[in-house]
Design an enzyme around this catalytic site. Structure first.
Site, mmCIF file in Angstrom:
data_model
loop_
_atom_site.group_PDB
_atom_site.id
_atom_site.type_symbol
_atom_site.label_atom_id
_atom_site.label_comp_id
_atom_site.label_asym_id
_atom_site.label_seq_id
_atom_site.Cartn_x
_atom_site.Cartn_y
_atom_site.Cartn_z
ATOM 1 N N GLU A 183 0.743 -1.182 0.123
ATOM 2 C CA GLU A 183 -0.018 0.001 -0.014
ATOM 3 C C GLU A 183 0.801 1.164 0.108
ATOM 4 O O GLU A 183 0.713 1.989 -0.751
ATOM 5 C CB GLU A 183 -1.039 -0.004 1.005
ATOM 6 C CG GLU A 183 -1.577 1.315 1.510
ATOM 7 C CD GLU A 183 -2.806 1.622 0.391
ATOM 8 O OE1 GLU A 183 -3.034 3.100 0.415
ATOM 9 O OE2 GLU A 183 -3.094 0.660 -0.527
ATOM 10 N N HIS A 204 2.756 1.613 -3.305
ATOM 11 C CA HIS A 204 1.851 2.428 -4.340
ATOM 12 C C HIS A 204 1.635 3.841 -4.200
ATOM 13 O O HIS A 204 1.384 4.704 -5.170
ATOM 14 C CB HIS A 204 0.436 1.745 -4.081
ATOM 15 C CG HIS A 204 -0.624 2.076 -5.030
ATOM 16 N ND1 HIS A 204 -1.830 2.600 -4.721
ATOM 17 C CD2 HIS A 204 -0.534 1.961 -6.476
ATOM 18 C CE1 HIS A 204 -2.473 3.091 -5.660
ATOM 19 N NE2 HIS A 204 -1.548 2.607 -6.852
ATOM 20 N N HIS A 236 -11.942 5.778 -7.686
ATOM 21 C CA HIS A 236 -10.498 5.692 -7.672
ATOM 22 C C HIS A 236 -9.882 5.056 -8.968
ATOM 23 O O HIS A 236 -8.977 5.401 -9.672
ATOM 24 C CB HIS A 236 -9.894 5.143 -6.531
ATOM 25 C CG HIS A 236 -8.349 5.259 -6.306
ATOM 26 N ND1 HIS A 236 -7.775 6.632 -6.532
ATOM 27 C CD2 HIS A 236 -7.508 4.678 -5.657
ATOM 28 C CE1 HIS A 236 -6.668 6.586 -6.015
ATOM 29 N NE2 HIS A 236 -6.346 5.387 -5.659
ATOM 30 N N HIS A 248 -21.749 -7.089 -15.468
ATOM 31 C CA HIS A 248 -20.452 -7.266 -16.090
ATOM 32 C C HIS A 248 -20.227 -7.995 -17.406
ATOM 33 O O HIS A 248 -19.802 -7.744 -18.306
ATOM 34 C CB HIS A 248 -19.407 -7.499 -14.956
ATOM 35 C CG HIS A 248 -18.184 -7.357 -15.551
ATOM 36 N ND1 HIS A 248 -17.548 -6.188 -15.897
ATOM 37 C CD2 HIS A 248 -16.656 -8.169 -15.131
ATOM 38 C CE1 HIS A 248 -16.265 -6.231 -16.208
ATOM 39 N NE2 HIS A 248 -15.794 -7.358 -15.607
ATOM 40 N N HIS A 282 -5.765 -9.011 -16.000
ATOM 41 C CA HIS A 282 -7.046 -8.633 -16.423
ATOM 42 C C HIS A 282 -7.176 -7.051 -16.484
ATOM 43 O O HIS A 282 -7.752 -6.271 -17.386
ATOM 44 C CB HIS A 282 -8.250 -9.085 -15.858
ATOM 45 C CG HIS A 282 -9.511 -8.980 -16.581
ATOM 46 N ND1 HIS A 282 -9.803 -9.192 -17.683
ATOM 47 C CD2 HIS A 282 -10.716 -8.598 -16.083
ATOM 48 C CE1 HIS A 282 -11.087 -9.054 -18.071
ATOM 49 N NE2 HIS A 282 -11.772 -8.518 -16.910
#
Length: 382
Positions: free
Chosen positions: A81, A84, A192, A301, A359
Site C-alpha cells: 500500500e 503504491h 479511484h 459485467h 485483466h
C-alpha cells in the site's frame, strides 16, 4: 531556440510525458495488485503508514500508534500500500512538471500552477493534524485554481490539458485517502480506478500530441467518432469491472461460465446491487452484499462485456479495411480477445492473483490503443 522546440513546447516535454504514461501504467497495475491481494487497508492512516513515511518492517516498530486501534499491522501487506502511494506521488511530480513547463508562456501561468500545488501541499499536514475542514477547503481552492486556468487557456501549447491532468491527479489523491479512511467504500474504490484511467488517458493524449506524429485519413472524422464511442463503452465496462471488484462479486457465479451457478438466469437483485451510497463507517473489506446482489453485478459485467466485445471487433474490421491501419486493427483485435480470455480465466480458475492483475492491465492497454488513435488521427492537410 533556447531549449524550445519549433512547436513552442519545451524540447523534452514529450519525453517527460511518455515517462509519465509509463509510470501511470505501473501505478494502475500495481494498484490493482494491492487491491486484489487484499492490502488496500494495510496502512489505515494517510499519507503515512502507521506514522512512518515508508512502512514498518516489524510490528514492534509502530509501538502504540493510533492506527493500530483501527487495524493491526500486517507487515507483508503494508509495504504494498505505501509503495503504491509513493509511486503515485512520483507520478504527481511528473504531472506537476508538465503543467509548469506547458504554462510558462501564459501570463502568470507558472505562478498559478505553483500556487495551486502549494495550497494542496499545505493541506496535507493540516489533514494529518486532524484539521480536516481546513485541509478540505485548501484542496478545493487548489483544484479551483487549476480548473479556472484550464478553462481560460487554449490547448495550443497543451497547457489546458496539463493543468486539467494535474487537477485530476490531485482529486485522485483525495480518492486514495478516502479509499482508506472510508474503509474501501465501493463507490470510492470504483471512482479511484476510473480516475486513474482518466489520468492515464489524458497523459497518453498529451504525449502523442507533444510527439506530433499524426495519422492522416480521409475519413478521420467518422473514424474518430467510432473510436470515441468505443472509449465510452469500454469506460462503462471498466466501471462495472471496478464495481464488481469493489463489491467482491468476481466469483458470485462460482466457477460457472457462461452460465451462473448452473443457470442462465439465476435469482438476482439489481436494486440492491447498484446502491451507490450506503453511508460512512462500514468496513467493506470482503463485501457486505448478499449472494443475489453480487450475482446481479456479475451478470451486468458479463452482459456489458459482450457489448464491448462485439463493438471493438466491429471497430477492428473497420480499421482493417482502412489503408495504413492494419497494425492498429490487429493490436485492437488481439487485446480484445486476450481481455475476454482473461475474464473467463478469472472465473474458471477462481480469480488467481496474476490473472486478475493481468485483466486490469488488459483494460489499460485497450484504452491506450483507443486513446492513441483518437490523439493521432487527423484529416489530410490541404
Amino acid at each position: 531556440m533556447t531549449g524550445l522546440s519549433a512547436s513552442g513546447l519545451y524540447k523534452n516535454f514529450h519525453r517527460i510525458a511518455w515517462l509519465a504514461v509509463a509510470l501511470a501504467l505501473c501505478v494502475i497495475v500495481f494498484g490493482a495488485f494491492v487491491r486484489l491481494s487484499n492490502a488496500g487497508l494495510s496502512c489505515p492512516d494517510w499519507p503515512t503508514c502507521y506514522g512512518r513515511a515508508a512502512w514498518p518492517s516489524t510490528a514492534h516498530e509502530i509501538g502504540d500508534h493510533a492506527a493500530t486501534a483501527i487495524r493491526p499491522v500486517e507487515v507483508h501487506k503494508a509495504w504494498r500500500e505505501q509503495f503504491h502511494r509513493m509511486i503515485a506521488g512520483l507520478l504527481g511530480v511528473l504531472v506537476l512538471t508538465l503543467a509548469l513547463v506547458s504554462a510558462r508562456r501564459r501570463s502568470k501561468g507558472m505562478l498559478q500552477i505553483a500556487l495551486a500545488a502549494a495550497v494542496v501541499a499545505i493541506a496535507i499536514p493540516l489533514y494529518m493534524k486532524g484539521q480536516h475542514v481546513a485541509a478540505s477547503a485548501l484542496a478545493i481552492v487548489g483544484e479551483g485554481i487549476l480548473l479556472a486556468a484550464a478553462l481560460r487557456w487554449s490547448n495550443t501549447d497543451l497547457s489546458r490539458a496539463s493543468a486539467l491532468t494535474l487537477a485530476v491527479i490531485i482529486f485522485q489523491a483525495l480518492l486514495g485517502m478516502w479509499t482508506v479512511t472510508w474503509l474501501l467504500k465501493p463507490i470510492v474504490v470504483m471512482g479511484h480506478l476510473l480516475g486513474g484511467l482518466l489520468t492515464f488517458s489524458l497523459l497518453v493524449w498529451i504525449a502523442w500530441r507533444a510527439t506530433n506524429q499524426p495519422i492522416r485519413l480521409a475519413d478521420a472524422v467518422s473514424v474518430r467518432r467510432l473510436i470515441m464511442l468505443g472509449i465510452a463503452v469500454l469506460g462503462v465496462q471498466i466501471a462495472l469491472g471496478g464495481w464488481t471488484s469493489a463489491n467482491y462479486a468476481a466469483l458470485a457465479c462460482g466457477n460457472d461460465f457462461p452460465t451462473c451457478v448452473g443457470q442462465w438466469m439465476p435469482r438476482h437483485d439489481f436494486r440492491e446491487a447498484f446502491v451507490l451510497w450506503r453511508g460512512i463507517g462500514v468496513d467493506y473489506e470482503g463485501g457486505i452484499l448478499d449472494g443475489e446482489a453480487r450475482i446481479a453485478i456479475q451478470l451486468a459485467h458479463r452482459a456489458m462485456a459482450m457489448v464491448v466485445f462485439v463493438y471493438l471487433l466491429g471497430l477492428m474490421v473497420k480499421l482493417l479495411r482502412t489503408p495504413g491501419m492494419r497494425g492498429w486493427a490487429s493490436l485492437l483485435g488481439a487485446l480484445t480477445l486476450l481481455q475476454v480470455g482473461l475474464g473467463i480465466a478469472n472465473v474458471k480458475l477462481s480469480l488467481p492473483l496474476a490473472v486478475a492483475v493481468a485483466h486490469n492491465a488488459g483494460a489499460v492497454l485497450l484504452l491506450f490503443v483507443l486513446v492513441s488513435l483518437l490523439a493521432r488521427l487527423r484529416t489530410p492537410e490541404t
